[in-house]
Design a protein around this motif. Structure first.
Motif, PDB file in Angstrom:
ATOM      1  N   LEU A  20       0.862  -1.189   0.000  1.00 56.00           N
ATOM      2  CA  LEU A  20       0.000   0.000   0.000  1.00 56.00           C
ATOM      3  C   LEU A  20       0.897   1.236   0.000  1.00 56.00           C
ATOM      4  N   ASN A  27       4.464   8.627   3.917  1.00 54.10           N
ATOM      5  CA  ASN A  27       5.809   8.136   3.620  1.00 54.10           C
ATOM      6  C   ASN A  27       6.709   9.028   2.770  1.00 54.10           C
ATOM      7  N   ASP A 123       5.612   2.295  14.759  1.00 61.12           N
ATOM      8  CA  ASP A 123       6.067   2.246  13.360  1.00 61.12           C
ATOM      9  C   ASP A 123       4.900   2.596  12.441  1.00 61.12           C
ATOM     10  N   ALA A 127       3.320  -5.395   8.724  1.00 57.04           N
ATOM     11  CA  ALA A 127       3.019  -6.272   7.587  1.00 57.04           C
ATOM     12  C   ALA A 127       3.209  -7.726   8.041  1.00 57.04           C
ATOM     13  N   TYR A 128       4.363  -8.314   7.731  1.00 56.62           N
ATOM     14  CA  TYR A 128       4.638  -9.694   8.161  1.00 56.62           C
ATOM     15  C   TYR A 128       5.199  -9.760   9.588  1.00 56.62           C
ATOM     16  N   GLY A 129       5.544  -8.607  10.130  1.00 59.05           N
ATOM     17  CA  GLY A 129       6.048  -8.580  11.508  1.00 59.05           C
ATOM     18  C   GLY A 129       7.549  -8.794  11.614  1.00 59.05           C
ATOM     19  N   ALA A 131      10.077  -6.593  11.049  1.00 61.59           N
ATOM     20  CA  ALA A 131      10.705  -5.475  11.772  1.00 61.59           C
ATOM     21  C   ALA A 131      10.376  -5.596  13.262  1.00 61.59           C
ATOM     22  N   LYS A 155      -1.491  -4.331   7.800  1.00 56.34           N
ATOM     23  CA  LYS A 155      -2.029  -5.163   6.721  1.00 56.34           C
ATOM     24  C   LYS A 155      -2.331  -6.526   7.348  1.00 56.34           C
TER      25      LYS A 155
HETATM   26  P1  5GP Z   1       7.146  -6.069   8.239  1.00 51.41           P
HETATM   27  O1  5GP Z   1       8.514  -6.113   8.816  1.00 51.41           O
HETATM   28  O2  5GP Z   1       6.055  -6.062   9.278  1.00 51.41           O
HETATM   29  O3  5GP Z   1       6.920  -7.105   7.175  1.00 51.41           O
HETATM   30  O4  5GP Z   1       7.036  -4.692   7.459  1.00 51.41           O
HETATM   31  C1  5GP Z   1       7.081  -3.494   8.177  1.00 51.41           C
HETATM   32  C2  5GP Z   1       7.977  -2.476   7.539  1.00 51.41           C
HETATM   33  O5  5GP Z   1       7.984  -2.533   6.116  1.00 51.41           O
HETATM   34  C3  5GP Z   1       7.464  -1.094   7.921  1.00 51.41           C
HETATM   35  O6  5GP Z   1       8.449  -0.489   8.729  1.00 51.41           O
HETATM   36  C4  5GP Z   1       7.248  -0.356   6.636  1.00 51.41           C
HETATM   37  O7  5GP Z   1       8.204   0.682   6.517  1.00 51.41           O
HETATM   38  C5  5GP Z   1       7.456  -1.366   5.525  1.00 51.41           C
HETATM   39  N1  5GP Z   1       6.190  -1.748   4.864  1.00 51.41           N
HETATM   40  C6  5GP Z   1       5.614  -2.970   4.899  1.00 51.41           C
HETATM   41  N2  5GP Z   1       4.528  -3.017   4.128  1.00 51.41           N
HETATM   42  C7  5GP Z   1       4.385  -1.776   3.608  1.00 51.41           C
HETATM   43  C8  5GP Z   1       3.424  -1.199   2.701  1.00 51.41           C
HETATM   44  O8  5GP Z   1       2.465  -1.838   2.214  1.00 51.41           O
HETATM   45  N3  5GP Z   1       3.597   0.107   2.397  1.00 51.41           N
HETATM   46  C9  5GP Z   1       4.642   0.845   2.882  1.00 51.41           C
HETATM   47  N4  5GP Z   1       4.697   2.127   2.523  1.00 51.41           N
HETATM   48  N5  5GP Z   1       5.577   0.327   3.716  1.00 51.41           N
HETATM   49  C10 5GP Z   1       5.447  -0.972   4.065  1.00 51.41           C
END
Ligand code: 5GP
Length: 190
Positions: A20, A27, A123, A127-129, A131, A155
Motif C-alpha cells: 500500500l 511516507n 512504526d 506487515a509480516y512482523g 521489523a 495489513k
Molecule cells: P514487516 O517487517 O512487518 O513485514 O514490514 C514493516 C515495515 O515494512 C514497515 O516499517 C514499513 O516501513 C514497511 N512496509 C511494509 N509493508 C508496507 C506497505 O504496504 N507500504 C509501505 N509504505 N511500507 C510498508
C-alpha cells in the motif's frame, strides 16, 4: 481511526505484492495535522502501560514516533538499518524487508536501550512482523521490556500481529487492512 481510514481510501494506492503506497500523507509528503491526530490516538491507547521510552526504526517510523514521544513526554530512539562504525555497544538483529526484498542489520546502541527501559515501539506499518520481530530481539538483548507496539497501518492479511502475539505484547493499529486484492483497498471494520 476514522480520519486515517478515510484518508487511506481517498489517497492510498495498491501496488504489486500487497504493498500500500501512502506517499501522499505518510511516507514521502507528510500531513502534520493527521500525523498529530494519529500520534494522539496511539498515546491515548497506550497511556496506561507505563512506557519510559519510544523506540522506532528509521526512516518512516521516525515521524509518528517523535510525535508520540512529544505528546507522552518521552525520549525517542530510532534503530538504524546499518551499524555505524562509531557506534559503541551495538545491539543488532537481522531483519528481512519484503517491500525492499533485502535483509538488513537493525541496530541500536546499548547506551540508549537498556534494562531500565519500558519500551513502546511505534512504526508506520505492520506487515509480516519482521521489523517487529527484530525489535523484540533488540529489546531482549538489551534486557528492556516491550510494553506495547503501535502502528499507523496494519495489513492484517500478512499476519504480523500473530508474530507479536507469541510474545504477549499489547498491539494497536489505527487502520487495519483486510485485503488489497485486485488493487482494491478493503478495510477491516474495527
Ligand atoms: P514487516 O517487517 O512487518 O513485514 O514490514 C514493516 C515495515 O515494512 C514497515 O516499517 C514499513 O516501513 C514497511 N512496509 C511494509 N509493508 C508496507 C506497505 O504496504 N507500504 C509501505 N509504505 N511500507 C510498508
Amino acid at each position: 481511526m476514522k480520519l486515517l481510514k478515510e484518508r487511506i481510501l481517498r489517497d492510498g494506492r495498491c501496488f504489486e505484492g500487497g504493498i500500500l503506497k501512502v506517499d501522499n500523507f505518510i511516507n514521502h509528503q507528510m500531513d502534520p495535522a493527521l500525523m498529530h491526530a494519529m500520534a494522539s490516538e496511539l498515546a491515548r491507547r497506550f497511556e496506561g502501560v507505563g512506557a519510559t521510552k519510544i523506540l522506532t526504526v528509521e526512516a518512516s517510523g521516525i515521524a509518528p514516533a517523535i510525535m508520540v514521544g512529544y505528546i507522552m513526554g518521552l525520549p525517542v530512539v530510532f534503530a538504524k538499518k546499518r551499524v555505524p562504525s562509531t557506534m559503541e555497544g551495538a545491539l543488532t538483529a537481522e531483519v528481512h524487508s519484503f517491500t525492499k526484498n533485502r535483509t538488513y542489520t537493525l541496530c541500536v546502541s546499548s547506551e540508549y536501550l537498556h534494562e531500565d527501559d519500558r519500551v513502546l515501539f511505534v512504526d508506520d506499518f505492520l506487515a509480516y512482523g519482521n521489523a517487529a520481530q527484530g525489535v523484540i530481539e533488540l529489546a531482549e538483548k538489551a534486557g528492556a521490556e516491550l510494553v506495547g507496539m503501535g502502528f499507523l497501518v496494519e495489513k492484517a492479511f500478512q499476519r504480523g500481529r500473530e508474530v507479536i502475539a507469541r510474545h504477549g505484547i499489547p498491539t494497536e493499529s489505527l487502520a487495519r487492512i483486510a485485503s488489497l486484492d485486485g488493487g482494491v483497498i478493503t478495510l477491516l471494520d474495527d
